[in-house]
Design a protein around this motif. Structure first.
Motif, PDB file in Angstrom:
ATOM      1  N   LYS A 195       1.018  17.948  -4.471  1.00 22.54           N
ATOM      2  CA  LYS A 195       1.351  16.543  -4.249  1.00 22.54           C
ATOM      3  C   LYS A 195       0.189  15.734  -3.673  1.00 22.54           C
ATOM      4  CE  LYS A 195       4.742  14.644  -4.582  1.00 22.54           C
ATOM      5  NZ  LYS A 195       5.281  13.812  -5.711  1.00 22.54           N
ATOM      6  N   THR A 196      -0.867  16.408  -3.228  1.00 19.63           N
ATOM      7  CA  THR A 196      -2.032  15.671  -2.728  1.00 19.63           C
ATOM      8  C   THR A 196      -2.977  15.234  -3.844  1.00 19.63           C
ATOM      9  OG1 THR A 196      -3.417  17.651  -2.393  1.00 19.63           O
ATOM     10  CG2 THR A 196      -1.939  17.008  -0.587  1.00 19.63           C
ATOM     11  N   LYS A 197      -2.736  15.662  -5.079  1.00 21.74           N
ATOM     12  CA  LYS A 197      -3.613  15.277  -6.179  1.00 21.74           C
ATOM     13  C   LYS A 197      -3.525  13.767  -6.438  1.00 21.74           C
ATOM     14  CE  LYS A 197      -3.845  19.640  -8.711  1.00 21.74           C
ATOM     15  NZ  LYS A 197      -3.593  20.326 -10.009  1.00 21.74           N
ATOM     16  N   PRO A 198      -4.645  13.137  -6.774  1.00 20.76           N
ATOM     17  CA  PRO A 198      -4.630  11.692  -7.010  1.00 20.76           C
ATOM     18  C   PRO A 198      -3.620  11.246  -8.065  1.00 20.76           C
ATOM     19  CG  PRO A 198      -6.884  12.481  -6.826  1.00 20.76           C
ATOM     20  CD  PRO A 198      -6.009  13.700  -6.831  1.00 20.76           C
ATOM     21  N   ALA A 199      -3.329  12.104  -9.036  1.00 23.27           N
ATOM     22  CA  ALA A 199      -2.403  11.723 -10.102  1.00 23.27           C
ATOM     23  C   ALA A 199      -1.026  11.351  -9.565  1.00 23.27           C
ATOM     24  CB  ALA A 199      -2.266  12.873 -11.105  1.00 23.27           C
ATOM     25  N   TYR A 200      -0.659  11.887  -8.395  1.00 21.47           N
ATOM     26  CA  TYR A 200       0.653  11.614  -7.814  1.00 21.47           C
ATOM     27  C   TYR A 200       0.587  10.632  -6.653  1.00 21.47           C
ATOM     28  CZ  TYR A 200       1.417  15.898 -10.433  1.00 21.47           C
ATOM     29  OH  TYR A 200       1.454  16.839 -11.424  1.00 21.47           O
ATOM     30  N   GLN A 201      -0.555   9.980  -6.481  1.00 21.20           N
ATOM     31  CA  GLN A 201      -0.757   9.115  -5.316  1.00 21.20           C
ATOM     32  C   GLN A 201      -1.051   7.671  -5.717  1.00 21.20           C
ATOM     33  OE1 GLN A 201      -0.287  10.186  -2.234  1.00 21.20           O
ATOM     34  NE2 GLN A 201       0.098  12.281  -2.876  1.00 21.20           N
ATOM     35  N   GLU A 202      -0.315   7.150  -6.676  1.00 23.42           N
ATOM     36  CA  GLU A 202      -0.570   5.785  -7.143  1.00 23.42           C
ATOM     37  C   GLU A 202      -0.359   4.759  -6.038  1.00 23.42           C
ATOM     38  OE1 GLU A 202       1.471   4.754 -10.693  1.00 23.42           O
ATOM     39  OE2 GLU A 202       0.232   6.042 -11.956  1.00 23.42           O
ATOM     40  N   SER A 203       0.635   4.958  -5.207  1.00 25.38           N
ATOM     41  CA  SER A 203       0.878   3.992  -4.137  1.00 25.38           C
ATOM     42  C   SER A 203      -0.275   3.997  -3.132  1.00 25.38           C
ATOM     43  CB  SER A 203       2.198   4.302  -3.422  1.00 25.38           C
ATOM     44  OG  SER A 203       2.176   5.613  -2.886  1.00 25.38           O
ATOM     45  N   TRP A 204      -0.842   5.179  -2.859  1.00 29.12           N
ATOM     46  CA  TRP A 204      -1.974   5.261  -1.943  1.00 29.12           C
ATOM     47  C   TRP A 204      -3.226   4.666  -2.582  1.00 29.12           C
ATOM     48  CZ3 TRP A 204      -3.345   4.917   2.630  1.00 29.12           C
ATOM     49  CH2 TRP A 204      -4.548   5.426   3.133  1.00 29.12           C
ATOM     50  N   GLN A 205      -3.391   4.857  -3.878  1.00 25.87           N
ATOM     51  CA  GLN A 205      -4.534   4.260  -4.571  1.00 25.87           C
ATOM     52  C   GLN A 205      -4.456   2.735  -4.491  1.00 25.87           C
ATOM     53  OE1 GLN A 205      -5.537   5.938  -8.494  1.00 25.87           O
ATOM     54  NE2 GLN A 205      -4.274   7.711  -7.984  1.00 25.87           N
ATOM     55  N   ALA A 206      -3.252   2.193  -4.645  1.00 26.01           N
ATOM     56  CA  ALA A 206      -3.084   0.741  -4.532  1.00 26.01           C
ATOM     57  C   ALA A 206      -3.427   0.270  -3.121  1.00 26.01           C
ATOM     58  CB  ALA A 206      -1.654   0.357  -4.890  1.00 26.01           C
ATOM     59  N   ALA A 207      -3.045   1.060  -2.114  1.00 26.73           N
ATOM     60  CA  ALA A 207      -3.367   0.699  -0.726  1.00 26.73           C
ATOM     61  C   ALA A 207      -4.871   0.730  -0.491  1.00 26.73           C
ATOM     62  CB  ALA A 207      -2.661   1.657   0.231  1.00 26.73           C
ATOM     63  N   LEU A 208      -5.555   1.701  -1.064  1.00 29.57           N
ATOM     64  CA  LEU A 208      -7.012   1.770  -0.918  1.00 29.57           C
ATOM     65  C   LEU A 208      -7.687   0.541  -1.503  1.00 29.57           C
ATOM     66  CD1 LEU A 208      -7.704   5.519  -1.833  1.00 29.57           C
ATOM     67  CD2 LEU A 208      -7.771   4.467   0.441  1.00 29.57           C
ATOM     68  N   ILE A 209      -7.204   0.109  -2.650  1.00 30.20           N
ATOM     69  CA  ILE A 209      -7.779  -1.076  -3.288  1.00 30.20           C
ATOM     70  C   ILE A 209      -7.599  -2.296  -2.393  1.00 30.20           C
ATOM     71  CG2 ILE A 209      -7.506  -2.661  -5.240  1.00 30.20           C
ATOM     72  CD1 ILE A 209      -6.788  -0.208  -6.943  1.00 30.20           C
ATOM     73  N   ARG A 210      -6.401  -2.413  -1.811  1.00 28.89           N
ATOM     74  CA  ARG A 210      -6.148  -3.574  -0.943  1.00 28.89           C
ATOM     75  C   ARG A 210      -6.979  -3.515   0.329  1.00 28.89           C
ATOM     76  NH1 ARG A 210      -0.797  -2.176  -2.063  1.00 28.89           N
ATOM     77  NH2 ARG A 210      -0.567  -1.351   0.058  1.00 28.89           N
ATOM     78  N   GLN A 211      -7.069  -2.351   0.952  1.00 28.01           N
ATOM     79  CA  GLN A 211      -7.714  -2.214   2.245  1.00 28.01           C
ATOM     80  C   GLN A 211      -9.234  -2.231   2.160  1.00 28.01           C
ATOM     81  OE1 GLN A 211      -6.150   1.257   4.227  1.00 28.01           O
ATOM     82  NE2 GLN A 211      -4.026   0.665   3.838  1.00 28.01           N
ATOM     83  N   TRP A 212      -9.762  -1.642   1.087  1.00 27.62           N
ATOM     84  CA  TRP A 212     -11.216  -1.421   1.018  1.00 27.62           C
ATOM     85  C   TRP A 212     -11.895  -2.197  -0.114  1.00 27.62           C
ATOM     86  CZ3 TRP A 212     -13.503   1.251   4.885  1.00 27.62           C
ATOM     87  CH2 TRP A 212     -12.675   2.034   5.696  1.00 27.62           C
ATOM     88  N   GLY A 213     -11.117  -2.928  -0.903  1.00 27.97           N
ATOM     89  CA  GLY A 213     -11.693  -3.689  -1.988  1.00 27.97           C
ATOM     90  C   GLY A 213     -12.320  -2.808  -3.050  1.00 27.97           C
ATOM     91  N   ILE A 214     -11.737  -1.613  -3.279  1.00 30.32           N
ATOM     92  CA  ILE A 214     -12.254  -0.680  -4.272  1.00 30.32           C
ATOM     93  C   ILE A 214     -11.627  -0.983  -5.620  1.00 30.32           C
ATOM     94  CG2 ILE A 214     -12.396   1.770  -4.912  1.00 30.32           C
ATOM     95  CD1 ILE A 214     -12.106   2.409  -1.931  1.00 30.32           C
ATOM     96  N   SER A 215     -12.434  -0.946  -6.648  1.00 30.47           N
ATOM     97  CA  SER A 215     -11.905  -1.188  -7.999  1.00 30.47           C
ATOM     98  C   SER A 215     -12.013   0.077  -8.833  1.00 30.47           C
ATOM     99  CB  SER A 215     -12.689  -2.319  -8.673  1.00 30.47           C
ATOM    100  OG  SER A 215     -14.049  -1.994  -8.774  1.00 30.47           O
TER     101      SER A 215
END
Length: 215
Positions: A195-215
């Protein structure tokens, strides 16, 4: 171990945990423990043409179909996988599985090896775990100890076990169920790590984009 229900952080995409093992290996016991601890799981309810066993309920353990009903659905591509095992047909509804995953549910499969291979080929995702008995002798003793199968059935199940073990190399993880508690801890660790694989972490990826301005 904490007895309260726990689960990894909620994600937008569910994962498939596919578990296969020879009959009598203790797979069902391991699955019951895992689903009791982690509330994120939804059990994959398969369709089958075999008769219900005492205590089984249609729609809970299986969807019980006539052979004619099953073959009609099979021909309509209703199943993600299907197989004939010990003279009975089994199949997993495709769309139901896809809907559960899309809604963020983790789907656990208790399935034979040929069905697991079809799911991997047809769905293209998932974590695949094979559970071994500690030895051939131990498996034979377990099958005899259940007192539910005839001698001919036990011989057939042992032959099937040999074929399944021979085809186990492609699974992602192997567990030897010699000690039930250890085997469970290993299965639990596999699930939590997967469950720690990025494929299952879409909500966390969205949070990273918001917090860090990552595209």
């Amino acid at each position: 171990m904490n007895s309260t229900s726990t689960h990894p952080p909620q994600t937008n995409v569910g994962m498939m945990l596919v578990i296969s093992a020879p009959s009598g290996t203790g797979k069902s016991t391991l699955i019951r423990r895992l689903t009791a601890e982690f509330s994120a799981f939804t059990f994959s309810v398969s369709c089958t043409t075999r008769a219900p066993r005492p205590g089984e309920v249609d729609g809970r353990e299986y969807h019980f179909l006539t052979r004619e009903e099953f073959e009609l659905r099979r021909d309509e591509n209703f199943f993600a996988e299907w197989a004939e095992v010990h003279g009975n047909l089994y199949g997993t509804p495709r769309q139901t599985t896809m809907d559960l995953l899309a809604n963020g549910r983790d789907v656990i499969f208790d399935i034979d090896v040929q069905g697991a291979r079809q799911i991997k080929n047809n769905m293209g995702q998932g974590c695949y775990v094979f559970v071994f008995p500690p030895s051939r002798e131990a498996l034979e003793a377990r099958l005899n100890g259940r007192g539910t199968d005839s001698e001919a059935t036990i011989i057939r199940r042992l032959a099937a076990a040999r074929d399944e073990i021979a085809d186990s190399r492609w699974f992602d993880h192997w567990i030897v169920n010699d000690n039930l508690n250890l085997a469970y801890e290993q299965l639990r660790a596999i699930y939590v790590a997967e469950k720690t694989k990025p494929a299952y972490q879409e909500s966390w990826q969205a949070a990273l984009i918001r917090q860090w301005g990552i595209s």
